[in-house]
Design an enzyme around this catalytic site. Structure first.
Site, PDB file in Angstrom:
ATOM      1  N   LYS A   1       1.044  -1.124   0.027  1.00 48.24           N
ATOM      2  CA  LYS A   1       0.062  -0.213  -0.333  1.00 48.24           C
ATOM      3  C   LYS A   1       0.968   1.206  -0.410  1.00 48.24           C
ATOM      4  CE  LYS A   1      -2.223  -0.790   4.492  1.00 48.24           C
ATOM      5  NZ  LYS A   1      -1.812  -2.514   3.970  1.00 48.24           N
ATOM      6  N   THR A   2       1.429   1.134   0.629  1.00 56.08           N
ATOM      7  CA  THR A   2       2.639   2.249   1.078  1.00 56.08           C
ATOM      8  C   THR A   2       3.558   2.252  -0.239  1.00 56.08           C
ATOM      9  OG1 THR A   2       2.719   2.402   3.390  1.00 56.08           O
ATOM     10  CG2 THR A   2       4.233   3.950   2.077  1.00 56.08           C
TER      11      THR A   2
ATOM     12  N   ASP B   1      -1.759   8.289   3.790  1.00 59.11           N
ATOM     13  CA  ASP B   1      -1.419   7.000   4.750  1.00 59.11           C
ATOM     14  C   ASP B   1      -2.061   6.323   5.990  1.00 59.11           C
ATOM     15  OD1 ASP B   1      -0.178   4.613   4.267  1.00 59.11           O
ATOM     16  OD2 ASP B   1       1.914   4.784   4.645  1.00 59.11           O
ATOM     17  N   GLU B   2      -2.310   5.026   6.312  1.00 55.02           N
ATOM     18  CA  GLU B   2      -2.217   4.546   7.547  1.00 55.02           C
ATOM     19  C   GLU B   2      -4.076   4.998   8.240  1.00 55.02           C
ATOM     20  OE1 GLU B   2      -0.626   2.165   9.539  1.00 55.02           O
ATOM     21  OE2 GLU B   2       1.350   2.436   8.188  1.00 55.02           O
TER      22      GLU B   2
ATOM     23  N   GLN C   1      -5.459  -3.504  10.938  1.00 57.40           N
ATOM     24  CA  GLN C   1      -4.260  -2.728  11.586  1.00 57.40           C
ATOM     25  C   GLN C   1      -4.439  -0.907  12.289  1.00 57.40           C
ATOM     26  OE1 GLN C   1      -0.446  -2.015   9.887  1.00 57.40           O
ATOM     27  NE2 GLN C   1      -2.201  -3.448   7.813  1.00 57.40           N
TER      28      GLN C   1
ATOM     29  N   ARG D   1       5.414  -7.219  10.671  1.00 57.41           N
ATOM     30  CA  ARG D   1       6.101  -6.230  10.602  1.00 57.41           C
ATOM     31  C   ARG D   1       8.015  -7.029  10.068  1.00 57.41           C
ATOM     32  NH1 ARG D   1       4.761  -2.596   8.981  1.00 57.41           N
ATOM     33  NH2 ARG D   1       2.862  -4.634   9.172  1.00 57.41           N
TER      34      ARG D   1
HETATM   35  P1  ATP Z   1       2.032  -1.943   5.753  1.00 58.62           P
HETATM   36  O1  ATP Z   1       0.011  -2.340   6.083  1.00 58.62           O
HETATM   37  O2  ATP Z   1       2.091  -2.979   6.813  1.00 58.62           O
HETATM   38  O3  ATP Z   1       1.919  -0.483   6.546  1.00 58.62           O
HETATM   39  P2  ATP Z   1       1.814  -1.824   3.247  1.00 58.62           P
HETATM   40  O4  ATP Z   1       1.116  -2.209   2.169  1.00 58.62           O
HETATM   41  O5  ATP Z   1       2.111  -0.571   2.818  1.00 58.62           O
HETATM   42  O6  ATP Z   1       2.199  -2.600   4.766  1.00 58.62           O
HETATM   43  P3  ATP Z   1       4.571  -1.892   1.591  1.00 58.62           P
HETATM   44  O7  ATP Z   1       5.602  -1.527   2.932  1.00 58.62           O
HETATM   45  O8  ATP Z   1       4.061  -0.548   0.920  1.00 58.62           O
HETATM   46  O9  ATP Z   1       3.416  -2.761   2.569  1.00 58.62           O
HETATM   47  O10 ATP Z   1       5.261  -2.350   1.665  1.00 58.62           O
HETATM   48  C1  ATP Z   1       5.440  -4.140   2.298  1.00 58.62           C
HETATM   49  C2  ATP Z   1       6.956  -4.739   0.888  1.00 58.62           C
HETATM   50  O11 ATP Z   1       6.726  -5.157  -0.466  1.00 58.62           O
HETATM   51  C3  ATP Z   1       8.866  -3.379   0.611  1.00 58.62           C
HETATM   52  O12 ATP Z   1       8.763  -3.924   1.343  1.00 58.62           O
HETATM   53  C4  ATP Z   1       7.763  -3.651  -0.433  1.00 58.62           C
HETATM   54  O13 ATP Z   1       9.045  -2.336  -1.261  1.00 58.62           O
HETATM   55  C5  ATP Z   1       7.033  -4.395  -1.332  1.00 58.62           C
HETATM   56  N1  ATP Z   1       6.446  -5.162  -2.220  1.00 58.62           N
HETATM   57  C6  ATP Z   1       4.995  -3.745  -2.404  1.00 58.62           C
HETATM   58  N2  ATP Z   1       5.269  -4.307  -4.121  1.00 58.62           N
HETATM   59  C7  ATP Z   1       5.346  -5.410  -4.627  1.00 58.62           C
HETATM   60  C8  ATP Z   1       5.884  -5.254  -5.540  1.00 58.62           C
HETATM   61  N3  ATP Z   1       4.997  -5.172  -6.689  1.00 58.62           N
HETATM   62  N4  ATP Z   1       7.213  -6.216  -5.939  1.00 58.62           N
HETATM   63  C9  ATP Z   1       7.628  -6.268  -5.123  1.00 58.62           C
HETATM   64  N5  ATP Z   1       7.792  -5.846  -3.683  1.00 58.62           N
HETATM   65  C10 ATP Z   1       6.889  -4.725  -3.127  1.00 58.62           C
HETATM   66 MG    MG Z   2       2.259   1.228   4.727  1.00 55.07          MG
END
Ligand code: ATP
Ligand code: MG
Length: 777
Positions: free
Chosen positions: A58-59, A245-246, A276, A628
């Site tokens: 997402k981020t 975000d969040e 979360q 995490r």
């Molecule tokens: P959270 O809910 O914990 O905040 P999130 O959904 O924001 O998580 P991110 O932090 O954006 O997730 O991504 C998690 C990990 O996966 C990061 O290391 C990111 O670089 C990697 N990632 C995200 N999308 C891809 C993708 N399409 N291909 C490969 N790696 C990815």
């Molecule tokens: Mg995130």
């Protein structure tokens, strides 16, 4: 009011940056995304909601979206409003955008936290809130002082109705974007029916002082937008794209603010995860995210299900735990990452042993003797439920020289720790003006601004410190009445405490305790009836307990100052220690989750206060913690924990029983059977687990536990009776380390059939069971 163009924040992107953007027609950053993420990035217009589980990107998608907006020239850096949860997250996001664009992300003034953005906006429109643009932002201390004056003026017994309680009520109203005239009738009884009236007086007083509190930053902006459509329209046009975000942790005021700003073009992209939501206790409303499609009809909802962060075992463990929550949307995550290690679970004798073991594990991970590859210091994190848990790691890591840093809130930054330290500093040196001024009226001794001013003048006229100035005034009879009497006592106390601090026969811990008791500081919190008071008293106890390890007060304070300096030194790689709350959005290859004991985690207080709701929020914290971890996740608990210097027995957390067996490896603590087995093969480890689970061992633990005592490490080998086998009777209540409590329903040789309260009916080996009375934890 200044016009947009005069403000730095609204200056256009540099020409060179835009020309550079035009040079990059191929946006290779898009190739790093999966189709769903790409959709969320490329659909630039209209409302978008990305509601997806942890680690699904997402981020990453949000950050790429910003890069894409810039790269395609859709918006200039200062036309993008991007809200993140912490300043740290904002900095990281800026860096990531820069990396994606291949150049530093210049001038993104509106990328920040709700508060940092609202301060900037309110400065521009202060007059619409009855303020001047140079308004001051009060901290909680100032806020409280002001409220106390109003409470006193209203002749309210602040023993029964502490000002702190009023502060909590007002914060809550502000989180809900309620100005005094909008507080609903249902809240009319608040604070002995005087709450609303005092709230109104407080707001008037703040205006007179040209000041705001934290909650006002958003409240004023929401009110300005609601009452000045022209101002709102300017910003609706200016912020062409809004990203959040969040989103699951926004409160109502933040939600309204966003909805107002996005009301025109509706180019708003919110990302979050209902699983979360961990700030309910601070007014966050998970309902905001669930309502998004209603607020923005036709919103495009993007669901991401592939987790890129964690191994299948870690993901399975997290999913299984969160499944225990009833109020959730329910999302299934998957990963195509290969196997990896199972989640590791280990029980320790006590909290200190736990810290020691984690220290050894980390050293092995760094050295490459544990796990599949050597790890770097900054790839490892420890996430705790309460700040008090950090102490054991502080101590242990310092003694083995393991570099670490504490991220986010920590004990030393709390108001009560600062106050206590101010007392100690004044004891050590009465010349420390800042310290003395901080506590001269804490607890209340009738020292108002005027009295303080008088003391200051006296000190200045005689060219002495504030403390000495006060002494002079008292000696010369310039301070009479109740205030004089109280300050005379305080000064005499400080003189006495100083003498005690120089006396080697006085134990430092008792001295610290005496200072906080005799000054009335502890009592002040005991008299406070707000929800935060018990926590603050606990922090004070933790702090006093710390002193046990020091020979003098001076030595203790020197260490505190060194710690501060150590934490500021941010450039070198270190192991990170943080609370679970501060861990949101972060990721680390190796994560340790210590202290999974019922009462500590889930926190008893949280469950007492909000029942099932509290338990579900705790479970979401568990989910945040596990998710995490990228490669190794280690959960641990201790059978005995020293809480404020007292030994207490603990039961493993109920969340441990919610971990899926197939994805968890139960480890045996080293040291029990000769030490150093962590590198031993699985079989040996299993054999050791047998011993550890034997009824004899458990009985022995139970007996020791009754006295609340820990046995020294060396003596433990001798107390294990591995051969003892318990005999059970039908109907007997028993305990199994993995399945929890149950009743015996059948016996066949050495197998016992048990109907477990939670896990259903299972046949287990007698050796793994203990009679309920023998339960060790
Ligand atoms: P959270 O809910 O914990 O905040 P999130 O959904 O924001 O998580 P991110 O932090 O954006 O997730 O991504 C998690 C990990 O996966 C990061 O290391 C990111 O670089 C990697 N990632 C995200 N999308 C891809 C993708 N399409 N291909 C490969 N790696 C990815
Ligand atoms: Mg995130």
């Amino acid at each position: 009011m200044s016009s947009f163009d005069e403000n730095d924040a609204f200056e256009g992107a540099s020409l060179s940056a835009r020309a550079m953007a035009a040079l990059r027609p191929e946006a290779d950053y898009l190739n790093e995304l999966n189709p769903a993420q790409r959709e969320a990035v490329e659909l630039l217009d209209g409302p978008i909601l990305m509601l997806a589980g942890a680690g699904t990107g997402k981020t990453k998608a949000l950050t790429t979206r910003i890069a894409h907006l810039l790269n395609t020239g859709r918006a200039r850096p200062n036309e993008i409003l991007a809200v993140t949860f912490t300043n740290k997250a904002a900095r990281e996001m800026k860096e990531r955008v820069g990396r994606l664009l291949g150049q530093p992300a210049e001038g993104m003034p509106w990328l920040g936290t709700f508060h940092s953005i609202c301060v900037k906006l309110l400065r521009r429109h202060a007059e619409l809130a009855g303020l001047k643009s140079n308004f001051t932002i009060l901290d909680t201390d100032d806020q409280l002082r002001l409220l106390k004056q109003l409470v006193q003026a209203a002749n309210i017994d602040d023993k029964r109705w502490p000002a702190r309680m009023l502060a909590g009520i007002i914060d809550d109203w502000k989180n809900r974007a309620l100005t005094p005239d909008k507080v609903p009738a249902a809240d009319a009884g608040a604070y002995n029916n005087k709450g609303v009236e005092l709230y109104a007086q407080y707001q008037t007083r703040l205006r007179e002082l040209n000041a705001v509190d934290f909650g006002d930053l958003l409240l004023h902006m929401v009110t300005i937008f609601q009452t000045h459509p022209d101002v709102l329209e300017q910003y609706q046009r200016w912020f062409r794209y809004i990203l959040v975000d969040e989103y699951q942790d926004t409160n109502i005021a933040q939600y309204l603010w966003l909805r107002l700003l996005a009301g025109g073009h509706k180019n708003i992209c919110c990302v979050g995860d209902d699983d979360q939501s961990i700030y309910g206790w601070r007014g966050a409303e998970v309902g905001n995210i669930l309502r998004f499609e209603k607020d923005f009809p036709g919103a495009h909802v993007v669901r991401l299900e592939q987790n890129y962060r964690s191994t299948p075992h870690i993901l399975a463990a997290a999913s299984n735990v969160i499944r225990g929550n009833e109020s959730r949307l329910g999302k299934e995550l998957w990963t195509d990452k290969p196997g990896g290690e199972k989640v590791r679970l280990i029980g320790h004798w006590d909290g200190e042993e736990e810290a020691r073991w984690i220290g050894e594990e980390i050293e092995a991970m760094l050295g490459g003797t544990r796990g599949v590859r050597p790890l770097e210091l900054n790839e490892i994190a420890i996430m705790v439920r309460t700040m008090a848990q950090m102490e054991a790691f502080d101590d242990r890591f310092k003694s083995i020289g393991l570099p670490y840093r504490i991220l986010g809130p920590r004990l030393d930054d709390t108001q009560e720790a600062r106050d206590a330290h101010a007392y100690f500093r004044t004891v050590l040196s009465s010349d420390n003006e800042l310290a003395f001024e901080r506590i001269i009226n804490k607890p209340k001794r009738g020292v108002g601004d005027k009295t303080l001013q008088k003391i200051r003048s006296k000190a200045r006229a005689n060219n002495v410190s504030l403390f000495r100035g006060l002494q002079l005034m008292l000696d010369e009879g310039e301070l009479g009445g109740k205030v004089g009497a109280q300050l005379r006592e305080l000064v005499a106390n400080f003189v006495r405490w100083r003498r005690a601090s120089e006396d080697k026969s006085v134990d430092v811990r008792s001295l610290a305790e005496a200072i906080l008791d005799e000054s009335g500081y502890t009592q002040m919190w005991q008299d406070t009836q707000t929800p935060d008071a018990p926590g603050r008293l606990e922090n004070l106890k933790t702090l006093v307990h710390r002193l046990e390890k020091h020979n003098t007060l001076l030595e203790y304070m020197e260490e505190i100052e060194l710690r501060d300096a150590n934490d500021r030194n941010d450039d070198v790689p270190k192991v990170s220690i943080m609370t679970l709350h501060a861990a949101k959005g972060l990721e680390f290859p190796a994560v340790f989750l210590p202290g999974w004991e019922d009462g500590l985690f889930p926190s008893q207080r949280s469950m007492d206060e909000t029942g099932l709701k509290g338990l579900e929020e705790e479970r979401r914290l568990a989910y945040v913690g596990i998710t995490r971890a990228e490669e190794v996740c280690t959960i641990s608990f201790a059978a005995n924990r020293r809480v404020f210097g007292q030994w207490q027995n603990a039961m493993p957390s109920r969340f441990i029983d919610e971990l899926p067996e197939d994805h968890v490896e139960v480890l045996t603590p080293p040291g029990l059977y000769g030490g150093g087995q962590m590198s031993a093969g699985i079989e040996t480890r299993a054999a050791q687990a047998n011993v550890y689970n034997s009824p004899g061992w458990k009985r022995m633990q139970a007996r020791q536990g009754q006295y609340g005592m820990s046995q020294p490490r060396e003596s433990r080998n001798t107390v294990i009776d591995a051969t003892a086998v318990a005999s059970f009777t039908l109907g007997e209540r028993v305990f199994h380390q993995k399945f929890g409590y149950g009743g015996v329903v059948g016996i066949e040789g050495d197998k016992v059939e048990v109907e477990f309260d939670k896990a259903g009916t299972k046949k287990v080996v007698a050796q793994y069971l203990s009679a309920k009375d023998d339960v060790p934890f």
